[in-house]
Scaffold this motif. Structure first.
Motif, short mmCIF file in Angstrom:
data_model
loop_
_atom_site.label_atom_id
_atom_site.label_comp_id
_atom_site.label_asym_id
_atom_site.label_seq_id
_atom_site.Cartn_x
_atom_site.Cartn_y
_atom_site.Cartn_z
N ILE A 242 45.39 35.52 54.09
CA ILE A 242 44.87 34.67 52.79
C ILE A 242 43.53 35.05 52.54
CG2 ILE A 242 45.06 33.50 50.69
CD1 ILE A 242 47.39 32.01 51.44
N ILE A 243 42.49 35.55 52.14
CA ILE A 243 41.40 35.47 51.69
C ILE A 243 41.41 34.74 49.88
CG2 ILE A 243 39.03 37.12 51.21
CD1 ILE A 243 40.33 38.16 53.99
N THR A 244 40.75 34.41 49.80
CA THR A 244 40.35 33.73 48.35
C THR A 244 38.59 34.23 47.88
OG1 THR A 244 39.78 31.34 49.66
CG2 THR A 244 42.32 32.28 48.39
N MET A 245 38.53 34.26 46.88
CA MET A 245 37.07 34.54 46.60
C MET A 245 37.20 33.59 45.23
SD MET A 245 35.77 38.08 47.54
CE MET A 245 36.21 39.01 49.20
N SER A 246 36.48 33.01 45.41
CA SER A 246 36.83 31.64 43.38
C SER A 246 35.50 31.74 42.82
CB SER A 246 37.07 30.38 43.84
OG SER A 246 36.87 30.02 43.12
N ALA A 247 35.11 32.53 41.65
CA ALA A 247 33.97 32.56 41.07
C ALA A 247 33.10 33.47 41.88
CB ALA A 247 33.65 30.83 40.11
N ILE A 248 33.28 34.63 42.57
CA ILE A 248 32.44 35.07 43.17
C ILE A 248 31.94 36.48 42.94
CG2 ILE A 248 32.35 36.27 46.27
CD1 ILE A 248 31.51 33.14 45.75
N LEU A 249 32.99 36.95 42.60
CA LEU A 249 33.28 38.37 42.24
C LEU A 249 32.23 38.08 41.25
CD1 LEU A 249 37.24 39.94 43.16
CD2 LEU A 249 35.00 40.62 44.47
N HIS A 250 32.74 37.88 40.26
CA HIS A 250 31.35 38.06 38.68
C HIS A 250 30.65 37.27 38.68
CE1 HIS A 250 30.90 33.99 37.22
NE2 HIS A 250 31.33 33.52 38.50
N ASP A 251 30.15 37.61 40.05
CA ASP A 251 28.05 37.14 40.40
C ASP A 251 27.78 38.65 40.31
OD1 ASP A 251 28.61 34.24 40.65
OD2 ASP A 251 28.67 34.73 42.29
N TRP A 252 28.48 39.35 40.52
CA TRP A 252 28.13 40.88 41.41
C TRP A 252 28.32 41.87 40.48
CZ3 TRP A 252 24.50 38.92 44.67
CH2 TRP A 252 24.66 37.89 45.37
N ASN A 253 27.92 43.16 41.09
CA ASN A 253 28.07 44.51 39.94
C ASN A 253 28.87 45.25 40.85
OD1 ASN A 253 27.19 45.83 42.02
ND2 ASN A 253 24.77 45.91 41.77
N LEU A 254 28.86 46.37 39.96
CA LEU A 254 30.46 47.36 40.14
C LEU A 254 31.01 47.79 41.19
CD1 LEU A 254 33.89 47.64 39.65
CD2 LEU A 254 32.07 49.89 38.41
N GLU A 255 29.51 47.52 42.48
CA GLU A 255 29.83 48.86 43.90
C GLU A 255 29.57 47.27 45.19
OE1 GLU A 255 26.14 50.59 46.19
OE2 GLU A 255 25.43 50.22 44.56
N ILE A 256 28.75 46.07 44.60
CA ILE A 256 29.14 45.12 45.65
C ILE A 256 30.03 44.26 45.32
CG2 ILE A 256 27.54 43.07 45.76
CD1 ILE A 256 25.47 43.65 45.19
N LYS A 257 31.23 44.64 44.26
CA LYS A 257 32.94 44.09 43.66
C LYS A 257 33.44 44.78 44.55
CE LYS A 257 32.61 42.08 38.87
NZ LYS A 257 31.55 41.84 38.75
N LYS A 258 33.74 46.32 44.51
CA LYS A 258 34.22 47.74 45.13
C LYS A 258 33.29 47.51 46.50
CE LYS A 258 34.50 50.75 41.95
NZ LYS A 258 34.70 52.05 41.51
N HIS A 259 32.70 46.18 46.68
CA HIS A 259 32.55 46.11 49.01
C HIS A 259 32.80 44.67 49.15
CE1 HIS A 259 30.50 45.19 52.59
NE2 HIS A 259 29.84 44.28 51.77
N LEU A 260 32.67 44.34 48.23
CA LEU A 260 33.75 42.78 48.42
C LEU A 260 35.08 42.67 48.91
CD1 LEU A 260 31.60 40.38 46.73
CD2 LEU A 260 31.69 40.63 48.93
N ILE A 261 35.90 43.39 48.01
CA ILE A 261 37.07 43.73 48.08
C ILE A 261 37.53 44.89 49.49
CG2 ILE A 261 38.87 45.24 46.80
CD1 ILE A 261 37.60 44.17 43.69
N ARG A 262 36.79 45.62 49.68
CA ARG A 262 36.95 46.13 51.11
C ARG A 262 37.60 45.31 52.23
NH1 ARG A 262 38.02 51.65 51.54
NH2 ARG A 262 37.02 52.02 49.60
#
Length: 341
Positions: A242-262
């Motif tokens: 399991i990988i959790t990200m709490s209040a992490i993705l919303h910090d960033w623009n769409l490009e970085i969001k997708k990078h983190l999900i990948r």
């Protein structure tokens, strides 16, 4: 039938900063901590937190009227006391203290939000970055005191959501969890306490490592939680079920969001889960006002960071290869968006 428009809601919201500042100032001055489980007269309480006599009764009675204090009697003999909620959540000496996020709101966000109009017109952040031209997180991580304040604030805000996630999510098929942006390791502490079979990794920047190790050691969980330092812009994420990200993705623009999900996808096994804990905006963008205002807060704080709907999250995860998705409501405006590999 009376159809005359009523301006009361407009005025309530328009002057909402009054009530906000009364509560934030009470937290700043330690009103609720001073009271703890005791009753005090206005003069006693005012003396303890060093107030000028002029404002004592207006201030404490405003807190009574707003529902944050109770009072028995009137005038100089009246006794002020915490409510059940403020005793539980706003006394610094109680384990449920959530005042850290309010301390940060008072010290930082209250000032930054006064320039919301400029943020909307320019798309630029309005916090410390506006004056130093240094990115927000670089500013935070360069100042140990400010970093401690930020981590304490986020921890106080998030603990209830972590508790809800620990009890509502089915952990039975998993053995390892990596919390990305783990800060003080609170997520890992909550999960390992509820689920003895889970081993956790708290992953964050090197500046955070001593804060996390100290917090985890104080909880007596150093044998269950590993602290790993890294930078998700340059490093792979630790492998985990399991990988959790709490209040992490919303910090960033769409490009970085997708990078983190990948990155999460690449570190998960088949059947593994990516869990994004956020104030998830409802898909129709009509109901979760807090989530929408949090997205405005990310504009004020970062410029291009933004909050998102569950449908948004799933579209990004599908694009990267995740197979299944669900939303698990946690507490208040917060939910867990979960994508399965």
């Amino acid at each position: 039938m009376n159809t005359t428009p009523d301006p009361s809601r407009i005025l309530e919201v328009g002057f909402g900063f009054w009530s906000s500042k009364v509560l934030l100032t009470a937290v700043e001055l330690g009103v609720f901590t001073a009271l703890a489980d005791r009753s005090m007269t206005g003069e006693e309480l005012g003396s303890q937190i060093k107030l000028h006599p002029r404002g004592i009764y207006d201030f404490f009675d405003a807190l009574v009227a707003l529902g944050f204090l109770s009072r028995e009697g009137t005038g100089a003999s009246g006794l002020y006391r915490n409510t059940a909620a403020t005793a539980t959540f706003l006394d610094k000496n109680r384990p449920g203290y959530i005042g850290g996020i309010l301390e940060m709101a008072n010290a930082r966000l209250f000032k930054s939000w006064s320039d919301l109009g400029e943020a909307l017109q320019t798309g630029q952040p309005q916090n410390e970055v506006k004056h130093s031209q240094t990115p927000l997180f670089e500013t935070l991580y360069a100042d140990p005191d400010r970093l401690e304040q930020f981590i304490a604030a986020m921890s106080s805000l998030s603990r209830g959501n972590f508790q809800a996630f620990a009890t509502k999510f089915d952990f039975s098929n998993y053995k390892t969890l990596c919390d990305v942006g783990g800060a003080a390791g609170i997520m890992s502490q909550v999960i390992t306490t509820h689920h003895p079979q889970i081993q956790c990794i708290s992953f964050d920047l090197p500046q955070v490592e001593p804060i996390a190790k100290r917090s985890i050691a104080q909880a007596g969980l150093s044998d269950r939680i590993q602290v790993v330092s890294g930078d998700f812009f340059n490093d792979a994420l630790p492998k985990a079920d399991i990988i959790t990200m709490s209040a992490i993705l919303h910090d960033w623009n769409l490009e970085i969001k997708k990078h983190l999900i990948r990155l999460a996808y690449e570190s998960l096994p088949e059947g593994g889960a990516l869990v994004a804990i956020e104030n998830l905006i409802d898909d129709d963008r009509k109901e979760n006002a807090f989530g929408l205002m949090m997205s405005l807060n990310m504009l004020v704080e970062t410029g291009d960071g933004f909050d998102y709907t569950g449908a948004d999250f799933w579209s990004w995860c599908q694009e990267i290869g995740f197979k299944r998705y669900e939303v698990l409501h946690l507490a208040g405006p917060c939910s867990a968006a979960i994508a399965y590999k």
